[in-house]
Design a protein around this motif. Structure first.
Motif, PDB file in Angstrom:
ATOM      1  N   GLY A 205      83.592  59.347  13.077  1.00 34.32           N
ATOM      2  CA  GLY A 205      82.645  59.255  11.987  1.00 34.32           C
ATOM      3  C   GLY A 205      82.918  60.327  10.950  1.00 34.32           C
ATOM      4  O   GLY A 205      83.915  61.053  11.030  1.00 34.32           O
ATOM      5  N   GLU A 206      82.011  60.443   9.990  1.00 37.40           N
ATOM      6  CA  GLU A 206      82.236  61.341   8.860  1.00 37.40           C
ATOM      7  C   GLU A 206      81.837  62.778   9.179  1.00 37.40           C
ATOM      8  O   GLU A 206      80.806  63.040   9.812  1.00 37.40           O
ATOM      9  CB  GLU A 206      81.416  60.841   7.663  1.00 37.40           C
ATOM     10  CG  GLU A 206      81.701  61.577   6.369  1.00 37.40           C
ATOM     11  CD  GLU A 206      80.832  62.800   6.189  1.00 37.40           C
ATOM     12  OE1 GLU A 206      81.262  63.726   5.466  1.00 37.40           O
ATOM     13  OE2 GLU A 206      79.726  62.845   6.780  1.00 37.40           O
ATOM     14  N   ARG A 207      82.690  63.695   8.768  1.00 34.93           N
ATOM     15  CA  ARG A 207      82.376  65.120   8.829  1.00 34.93           C
ATOM     16  C   ARG A 207      83.077  65.806   7.662  1.00 34.93           C
ATOM     17  O   ARG A 207      84.295  65.690   7.512  1.00 34.93           O
ATOM     18  CB  ARG A 207      82.810  65.757  10.152  1.00 34.93           C
ATOM     19  CG  ARG A 207      82.481  67.259  10.220  1.00 34.93           C
ATOM     20  CD  ARG A 207      82.928  67.895  11.511  1.00 34.93           C
ATOM     21  NE  ARG A 207      82.110  67.469  12.643  1.00 34.93           N
ATOM     22  CZ  ARG A 207      82.256  67.976  13.879  1.00 34.93           C
ATOM     23  NH1 ARG A 207      83.188  68.888  14.112  1.00 34.93           N
ATOM     24  NH2 ARG A 207      81.479  67.546  14.859  1.00 34.93           N
ATOM     25  N   GLY A 208      82.307  66.494   6.846  1.00 35.54           N
ATOM     26  CA  GLY A 208      82.883  67.213   5.717  1.00 35.54           C
ATOM     27  C   GLY A 208      83.571  66.318   4.708  1.00 35.54           C
ATOM     28  O   GLY A 208      84.543  66.728   4.072  1.00 35.54           O
ATOM     29  N   GLY A 209      83.083  65.095   4.564  1.00 31.38           N
ATOM     30  CA  GLY A 209      83.656  64.173   3.595  1.00 31.38           C
ATOM     31  C   GLY A 209      84.871  63.404   4.079  1.00 31.38           C
ATOM     32  O   GLY A 209      85.469  62.634   3.321  1.00 31.38           O
ATOM     33  N   ILE A 210      85.246  63.582   5.354  1.00 31.05           N
ATOM     34  CA  ILE A 210      86.394  62.873   5.924  1.00 31.05           C
ATOM     35  C   ILE A 210      85.918  62.016   7.091  1.00 31.05           C
ATOM     36  O   ILE A 210      85.154  62.477   7.945  1.00 31.05           O
ATOM     37  CB  ILE A 210      87.479  63.855   6.410  1.00 31.05           C
ATOM     38  CG1 ILE A 210      87.975  64.717   5.248  1.00 31.05           C
ATOM     39  CG2 ILE A 210      88.647  63.101   7.054  1.00 31.05           C
ATOM     40  CD1 ILE A 210      88.934  65.829   5.666  1.00 31.05           C
ATOM     41  N   GLU A 211      86.370  60.769   7.139  1.00 31.51           N
ATOM     42  CA  GLU A 211      86.049  59.854   8.228  1.00 31.51           C
ATOM     43  C   GLU A 211      87.128  59.969   9.293  1.00 31.51           C
ATOM     44  O   GLU A 211      88.307  59.699   9.048  1.00 31.51           O
ATOM     45  CB  GLU A 211      85.993  58.415   7.708  1.00 31.51           C
ATOM     46  CG  GLU A 211      85.432  57.417   8.700  1.00 31.51           C
ATOM     47  CD  GLU A 211      83.916  57.434   8.794  1.00 31.51           C
ATOM     48  OE1 GLU A 211      83.392  56.872   9.771  1.00 31.51           O
ATOM     49  OE2 GLU A 211      83.265  58.002   7.895  1.00 31.51           O
ATOM     50  N   TYR A 212      86.723  60.379  10.494  1.00 35.32           N
ATOM     51  CA  TYR A 212      87.675  60.560  11.601  1.00 35.32           C
ATOM     52  C   TYR A 212      87.560  59.411  12.592  1.00 35.32           C
ATOM     53  O   TYR A 212      86.472  58.873  12.816  1.00 35.32           O
ATOM     54  CB  TYR A 212      87.402  61.879  12.321  1.00 35.32           C
ATOM     55  CG  TYR A 212      87.666  63.116  11.486  1.00 35.32           C
ATOM     56  CD1 TYR A 212      88.954  63.619  11.337  1.00 35.32           C
ATOM     57  CD2 TYR A 212      86.622  63.761  10.825  1.00 35.32           C
ATOM     58  CE1 TYR A 212      89.196  64.750  10.560  1.00 35.32           C
ATOM     59  CE2 TYR A 212      86.850  64.886  10.048  1.00 35.32           C
ATOM     60  CZ  TYR A 212      88.134  65.371   9.918  1.00 35.32           C
ATOM     61  OH  TYR A 212      88.370  66.487   9.149  1.00 35.32           O
ATOM     62  N   ARG A 213      88.705  59.062  13.202  1.00 38.45           N
ATOM     63  CA  ARG A 213      88.703  57.982  14.197  1.00 38.45           C
ATOM     64  C   ARG A 213      89.724  58.294  15.285  1.00 38.45           C
ATOM     65  O   ARG A 213      90.909  58.517  15.007  1.00 38.45           O
ATOM     66  CB  ARG A 213      89.060  56.639  13.530  1.00 38.45           C
ATOM     67  CG  ARG A 213      89.200  55.467  14.503  1.00 38.45           C
ATOM     68  CD  ARG A 213      87.879  55.031  15.107  1.00 38.45           C
ATOM     69  NE  ARG A 213      88.034  54.050  16.167  1.00 38.45           N
ATOM     70  CZ  ARG A 213      88.120  52.723  15.984  1.00 38.45           C
ATOM     71  NH1 ARG A 213      88.077  52.231  14.752  1.00 38.45           N
ATOM     72  NH2 ARG A 213      88.246  51.915  17.007  1.00 38.45           N
ATOM     73  N   LEU A 214      89.247  58.327  16.533  1.00 41.44           N
ATOM     74  CA  LEU A 214      90.126  58.516  17.686  1.00 41.44           C
ATOM     75  C   LEU A 214      90.772  57.187  18.054  1.00 41.44           C
ATOM     76  O   LEU A 214      90.073  56.182  18.214  1.00 41.44           O
ATOM     77  CB  LEU A 214      89.329  59.048  18.875  1.00 41.44           C
ATOM     78  CG  LEU A 214      90.075  59.130  20.211  1.00 41.44           C
ATOM     79  CD1 LEU A 214      91.214  60.143  20.138  1.00 41.44           C
ATOM     80  CD2 LEU A 214      89.106  59.479  21.348  1.00 41.44           C
ATOM     81  N   VAL A 215      92.111  57.186  18.218  1.00 33.03           N
ATOM     82  CA  VAL A 215      92.815  55.943  18.552  1.00 33.03           C
ATOM     83  C   VAL A 215      93.811  56.136  19.695  1.00 33.03           C
ATOM     84  O   VAL A 215      94.807  55.425  19.783  1.00 33.03           O
ATOM     85  CB  VAL A 215      93.543  55.348  17.311  1.00 33.03           C
ATOM     86  CG1 VAL A 215      92.547  54.892  16.275  1.00 33.03           C
ATOM     87  CG2 VAL A 215      94.530  56.342  16.715  1.00 33.03           C
TER      88      VAL A 215
END
Length: 229
Positions: A205-215
């Motif tokens: 999800g979003e943190r500090g304006g960046i969307e993160y995704r574990l793959v």
């Protein structure tokens, strides 16, 4: 279309079975079925590190051959912490060329334009209690990420980051990496590395304006994740 997945941990050329770990039974068959059911020869997949358990480049041949022949599409490799077979870019390129693995290329201080997405990234690193050696490696990896994003900015398109190590984990943040992402206006970052119980601490999800995704492979059910159409 562009997809991504990490941590295949193949061992066709070495004695390192993954079936002994929970959730990894028949992972090769599951991966191949999921992959080829939706990915075509026209698609591209970014592989986020830990491709092979091989210790030497020559020992990785069977694993890279599987990726090239048995899995559809073009593949962009990012280096992982277990990719001890990985050599210089020139040696890697010569190896895949000599073996006819023309669907494989390497992301290392460079970038690739795939449709409206520009693929950038690096291995990354973790910060453990501020140890000096870790800070040195972090600075080097942040520099490699910047080189990749700088190359990507010249290609145009949306800069999307693909990093083996998680830049964020639980409440922790890898500031040297994140600051480079923010500098170049990156809004999406895909990462891998986490397995088993550690997946519970992943940031999706979003943190500090960046969307993160574990793959990482087991976190997504050995099913490549679509990045864009």
């Amino acid at each position: 279309m562009l997809y991504t997945i990490g941590d295949l941990h193949l061992s066709f050329g070495s004695d390192k079975p993954m079936d002994i770990f929970a959730g990894w039974s028949n992972h090769i068959e599951r991966l191949k079925e999921n992959w080829n059911s939706k990915i075509t020869s026209d698609d591209t997949v970014v592989l986020l590190g830990d491709h092979s358990w091989a210790l030497k480049l020559t020992e990785s041949k069977n694993d890279l051959e599987f990726i090239h022949k048995e899995l559809n599409g073009k593949k962009i490799f990012v280096k992982g912490n277990h990719d001890l077979w990985w050599q210089t870019m020139n040696k890697n390129k010569v190896f895949v060329e000599e073996n006819g693995f023309d669907s494989i290329c390497f992301l290392f201080n460079n970038a690739f334009k795939v449709g409206n997405i520009t693929v950038c990234g690096t291995r990354g690193w973790i910060s453990e209690n501020g140890e000096p050696a870790d800070q040195k490696i972090l600075a080097r990896e942040a520099g490699r990420l910047e080189a990749s994003l700088s190359a990507g900015a010249k290609l145009g398109g949306e800069l999307v980051a693909f990093i083996h190590y998680p830049p964020v984990y639980r409440s922790e943040e890898n500031r040297p990496i994140i600051e480079v992402l923010q500098k170049y206006g990156v809004r999406r970052c895909y990462y891998a590395h986490l397995h088993g119980p550690s997946i519970r601490g992943a940031v999706n999800g979003e943190r500090g304006g960046i969307e993160y995704r574990l793959v990482s492979a087991d976190s997504v059910g050995f099913d490549p994740v679509m990045v864009n159409e």
